[in-house]
Design an enzyme around this catalytic site. Structure first.
Site, PDB file in Angstrom:
ATOM      1  N   TYR A  18      -1.805  11.679   2.284  1.00 16.93           N
ATOM      2  CA  TYR A  18      -2.619  11.887   1.080  1.00 16.93           C
ATOM      3  C   TYR A  18      -2.647  13.366   0.689  1.00 16.93           C
ATOM      4  O   TYR A  18      -2.615  13.703  -0.495  1.00 16.93           O
ATOM      5  CB  TYR A  18      -4.057  11.399   1.330  1.00 16.93           C
ATOM      6  CG  TYR A  18      -4.169   9.904   1.430  1.00 16.93           C
ATOM      7  CD1 TYR A  18      -4.314   9.111   0.298  1.00 16.93           C
ATOM      8  CD2 TYR A  18      -4.118   9.268   2.669  1.00 16.93           C
ATOM      9  CE1 TYR A  18      -4.421   7.725   0.388  1.00 16.93           C
ATOM     10  CE2 TYR A  18      -4.216   7.887   2.776  1.00 16.93           C
ATOM     11  CZ  TYR A  18      -4.365   7.123   1.629  1.00 16.93           C
ATOM     12  OH  TYR A  18      -4.451   5.760   1.717  1.00 16.93           O
ATOM     13  N   HIS A  56      -6.710  -6.558  -1.525  1.00 13.88           N
ATOM     14  CA  HIS A  56      -5.649  -5.576  -1.281  1.00 13.88           C
ATOM     15  C   HIS A  56      -4.763  -5.990  -0.106  1.00 13.88           C
ATOM     16  O   HIS A  56      -3.595  -5.639  -0.058  1.00 13.88           O
ATOM     17  CB  HIS A  56      -6.311  -4.221  -0.994  1.00 13.88           C
ATOM     18  CG  HIS A  56      -5.348  -3.108  -0.784  1.00 13.88           C
ATOM     19  ND1 HIS A  56      -4.603  -2.560  -1.810  1.00 13.88           N
ATOM     20  CD2 HIS A  56      -4.992  -2.417   0.337  1.00 13.88           C
ATOM     21  CE1 HIS A  56      -3.842  -1.584  -1.337  1.00 13.88           C
ATOM     22  NE2 HIS A  56      -4.060  -1.480  -0.038  1.00 13.88           N
ATOM     23  N   ASP A 115       0.848  -1.178   0.000  1.00  8.42           N
ATOM     24  CA  ASP A 115       0.000   0.000   0.000  1.00  8.42           C
ATOM     25  C   ASP A 115       0.901   1.253   0.000  1.00  8.42           C
ATOM     26  O   ASP A 115       1.776   1.369  -0.843  1.00  8.42           O
ATOM     27  CB  ASP A 115      -0.963  -0.067   1.207  1.00  8.42           C
ATOM     28  CG  ASP A 115      -1.984   1.055   1.228  1.00  8.42           C
ATOM     29  OD1 ASP A 115      -2.959   1.004   0.459  1.00  8.42           O
ATOM     30  OD2 ASP A 115      -1.794   2.011   2.009  1.00  8.42           O
TER      31      ASP A 115
END
Length: 282
Positions: free
Chosen positions: A207, A262, A100
């Protein structure tokens, strides 16, 4: 397993270490919204295979420093933490694996400091150029990445994530993984990490920084030997990005898992450990 603290300037990085102190160093980078525990099923197998395993809480997470401001979470800063770990261990080269966001940092480390990375393993995140291309040309990927845009808002993402004892955080893990992947004990560990003072803002700042600070890579080709592992049932990232990433690597191979999501290293722990050990030993 033992605890080590690493320093990168005024940033303190908490890490779990295992394996022989003189063994070849493997650094395992977790993603969002995890912490070192994201690799807990790989640490012992790698240590038993003779590697010195380092699984840090990346900056902003769990027990590591949480610097104020968005700029502290630019990719170049995140990569500098990896290099600082290698320096403190007096390692000219390290083996590096990431999942990730940890994979995004790992890709970037291999692009910015190829001379410091012996081999690279990435789980379920594409090469940065592929990610950029798919976000701008594939509406399906844009839709799957909606939360990245939501995270650009001030304070609201933190408020929603933490509400009702982190219900949204827990639900996002449970809904995007195979049934039974995350136990009640796992979720207790994650809640404890998320509730560290300042952790949610710091981790969401990753982010925010991604949108504000574009990293310039001197060369878009990864010259470090690379192994890409990909769970094809990823709810966040299109599987075709894995294949596309091979085009940006001088030497790479892809292993896909048809029934994994994921959260690959949680769902297929033994196989992931085996693929790491096999590659790093080779």
């Amino acid at each position: 397993m033992e605890t080590i603290l690493f320093q990168n300037g005024n940033i303190s990085l908490h890490a779990i270490a295992a394996g022989p102190p003189e063994g070849p160093v493997v650094v395992l980078l977790h993603g969002f919204p995890e912490f070192w525990y994201g690799w807990h099923r790989q640490i012992e197998p790698l240590a038993a295979a003779g590697f010195r395993v380092i699984a840090p809480d990346q900056r902003g997470y769990n027990l590591s420093s949480k610097p104020a401001g968005v700029a502290a979470y630019a990719l170049t800063e995140l990569v500098s933490d990896v290099i600082a770990i290698a320096d403190q261990l007096r390692q000219e080269k390290i083996f590096l694996a990431g999942h990730d966001w940890g994979a995004a940092v790992a890709w970037s480390a291999a692009l910015l400091h190829p001379q410091r990375i012996a081999k690279l393993v990435v789980l379920n995140v594409p090469h940065p150029s592929v990610m950029r291309k798919f976000l701008s040309t594939r509406p399906r990927q844009l839709l799957r990445s909606w939360y990245m845009f939501f995270f650009q808002l001030p304070w609201l993402p933190e408020a929603l994530f933490s509400a009702f004892n982190y219900r949204i955080g827990v639900r996002s893990l449970l809904r995007s993984s195979r049934p039974g992947t995350f136990s009640a004990e796992d979720l207790t560990q994650y809640r404890a990490a998320w509730s560290q003072p300042g952790a949610l803002t710091a981790t969401i700042n990753w982010y925010r920084a991604l949108f504000r600070f574009r990293t310039k890579f001197p060369d878009r080709t990864v010259h470090v030997p690379t192994r890409i592992l990909w769970g094809e049932r990823d709810a966040f990232l299109l599987a075709e990005m894995a294949q596309e990433s091979l085009r940006y690597c001088a030497s790479a191979e892809l292993f896909t898992f048809a029934n994994a999501s994921h959260w690959l290293q949680h769902e297929e722990p033994a196989r992931v450990s085996e693929l790491l050990i096999d590659f790093f030993r080779g």
